[in-house]
Design an enzyme around this catalytic site. Sequence first.
Site, PDB file in Angstrom:
ATOM      1  N   HIS A   1     -17.687  99.129  44.334  1.00 56.39           N
ATOM      2  CA  HIS A   1     -18.869  98.362  44.732  1.00 56.39           C
ATOM      3  C   HIS A   1     -19.881  98.565  43.622  1.00 56.39           C
ATOM      4  O   HIS A   1     -20.189  99.704  43.267  1.00 56.39           O
ATOM      5  CB  HIS A   1     -19.408  98.859  46.079  1.00 56.39           C
ATOM      6  CG  HIS A   1     -20.458  97.963  46.681  1.00 56.39           C
ATOM      7  ND1 HIS A   1     -20.941  98.170  47.950  1.00 56.39           N
ATOM      8  CD2 HIS A   1     -21.123  96.880  46.189  1.00 56.39           C
ATOM      9  CE1 HIS A   1     -21.845  97.243  48.224  1.00 56.39           C
ATOM     10  NE2 HIS A   1     -21.978  96.463  47.158  1.00 56.39           N
ATOM     11  N   LEU A   2     -20.402  97.480  43.047  1.00 59.21           N
ATOM     12  CA  LEU A   2     -21.194  97.544  41.821  1.00 59.21           C
ATOM     13  C   LEU A   2     -22.329  98.561  41.914  1.00 59.21           C
ATOM     14  O   LEU A   2     -23.210  98.456  42.777  1.00 59.21           O
ATOM     15  CB  LEU A   2     -21.755  96.158  41.495  1.00 59.21           C
ATOM     16  CG  LEU A   2     -22.555  96.038  40.203  1.00 59.21           C
ATOM     17  CD1 LEU A   2     -21.742  96.477  38.987  1.00 59.21           C
ATOM     18  CD2 LEU A   2     -23.047  94.601  40.012  1.00 59.21           C
ATOM     19  N   HIS A   3     -22.319  99.536  41.003  1.00 64.79           N
ATOM     20  CA  HIS A   3     -23.351 100.567  40.990  1.00 64.79           C
ATOM     21  C   HIS A   3     -23.449 101.225  39.622  1.00 64.79           C
ATOM     22  O   HIS A   3     -22.486 101.284  38.869  1.00 64.79           O
ATOM     23  CB  HIS A   3     -23.073 101.626  42.060  1.00 64.79           C
ATOM     24  CG  HIS A   3     -21.836 102.438  41.816  1.00 64.79           C
ATOM     25  ND1 HIS A   3     -20.556 101.944  42.033  1.00 64.79           N
ATOM     26  CD2 HIS A   3     -21.653 103.716  41.369  1.00 64.79           C
ATOM     27  CE1 HIS A   3     -19.657 102.879  41.739  1.00 64.79           C
ATOM     28  NE2 HIS A   3     -20.299 103.960  41.324  1.00 64.79           N
ATOM     29  N   TYR A   4     -24.639 101.714  39.323  1.00 61.86           N
ATOM     30  CA  TYR A   4     -24.919 102.508  38.133  1.00 61.86           C
ATOM     31  C   TYR A   4     -25.452 103.861  38.587  1.00 61.86           C
ATOM     32  O   TYR A   4     -26.163 103.958  39.586  1.00 61.86           O
ATOM     33  CB  TYR A   4     -25.968 101.833  37.251  1.00 61.86           C
ATOM     34  CG  TYR A   4     -25.523 100.542  36.599  1.00 61.86           C
ATOM     35  CD1 TYR A   4     -25.265 100.480  35.233  1.00 61.86           C
ATOM     36  CD2 TYR A   4     -25.386  99.365  37.337  1.00 61.86           C
ATOM     37  CE1 TYR A   4     -24.861  99.294  34.625  1.00 61.86           C
ATOM     38  CE2 TYR A   4     -24.978  98.176  36.743  1.00 61.86           C
ATOM     39  CZ  TYR A   4     -24.715  98.146  35.390  1.00 61.86           C
ATOM     40  OH  TYR A   4     -24.313  96.966  34.793  1.00 61.86           O
TER      41      TYR A   4
END
Length: 319
Positions: A180-183
């Site tokens: 799941h898109l994350h930084y």
Amino acid sequence: MKYEYCKTDFIYETSRSDSSVQSGSVFDSTLQNTWKAALERGVFRYVLNIQHSKILEGKFSFVAQLNTDRALKRRAPEEITSLTQPFDHDRFNFTKIDETEILFELRRKCDTTTNRHCVIINESPLEFGHCLLLPSRLNCLPQIATQHSLQLAIEVMLLSSNPAFRLGFNSLCGYASVNHLHYHGYYLNYSMLLERISVQHLSGPCFILVNYPAKGFVFQLPSDKRPETLARDVFKLTNFLVCNNVAHNIYITRGTHFSSSHTNSKICNTIRVYVWARKSSSEAAYWSLTEEQVVEMLSDVCEGTFGQVTDSVKELFED
């Protein structure tokens, strides 16, 4: 809680000499205060306890930290089988977190879209202020860096005046544990060689990091100081890597301009974005860790892949 910003809030130059890990801009205060409040409420899996830190002897000044709670108490990583593995609503993702884990929503004042960007805790922290930046959280995007998310990450870096603040991204098959898109964001109060190391021009806006065990590609904030320009250039590379099924890591930090002759300067006058094309790596025990071991691991992880893609990346930016 919402944190709204506009481009007049961006900070383009800062100094390491007049900052401590718990200082900085309004953004830094917001992040640190909400993070510490969550810690006091017991939201994390453990209270951050770095048992030992050391700088490894040698020319690279690698920082090693011992944090056994991270290894023992973190959520089990998701099984990743492909760099382009689709988002799976049935597996753990950041729509399933408790509301107490959300530190604040992040929004550009001029943004008329319904995107809801969030900053949440990393419940298994590695460092002070360790958080996750979730671009468009409810859109359920897989862990593939988009141009929009890269721009958001660069803007977040420009909102912080503390040079200890860093951002990172791990692709699938490159140590990402949740699809799941994350930084990752965190404060690391050590002067890192990557903030000032010399780089060589490859083509266009792309430079290469060669005098380092992990050879890679690097970009900096352009002369127009527009985050969208830097994001476009970085995305051109990461999209190429995704299309060619090459795992990668991204590291965003304050640093000195590539043209600076003062490699020991404490003035941070640009944003550096490193991209490493990579393969899987091995690990070593903390107490026996030496610079030679780290050099060997980094070289093994990056050197072969770097050599395979460099000519293609050069052509990518020659137009």
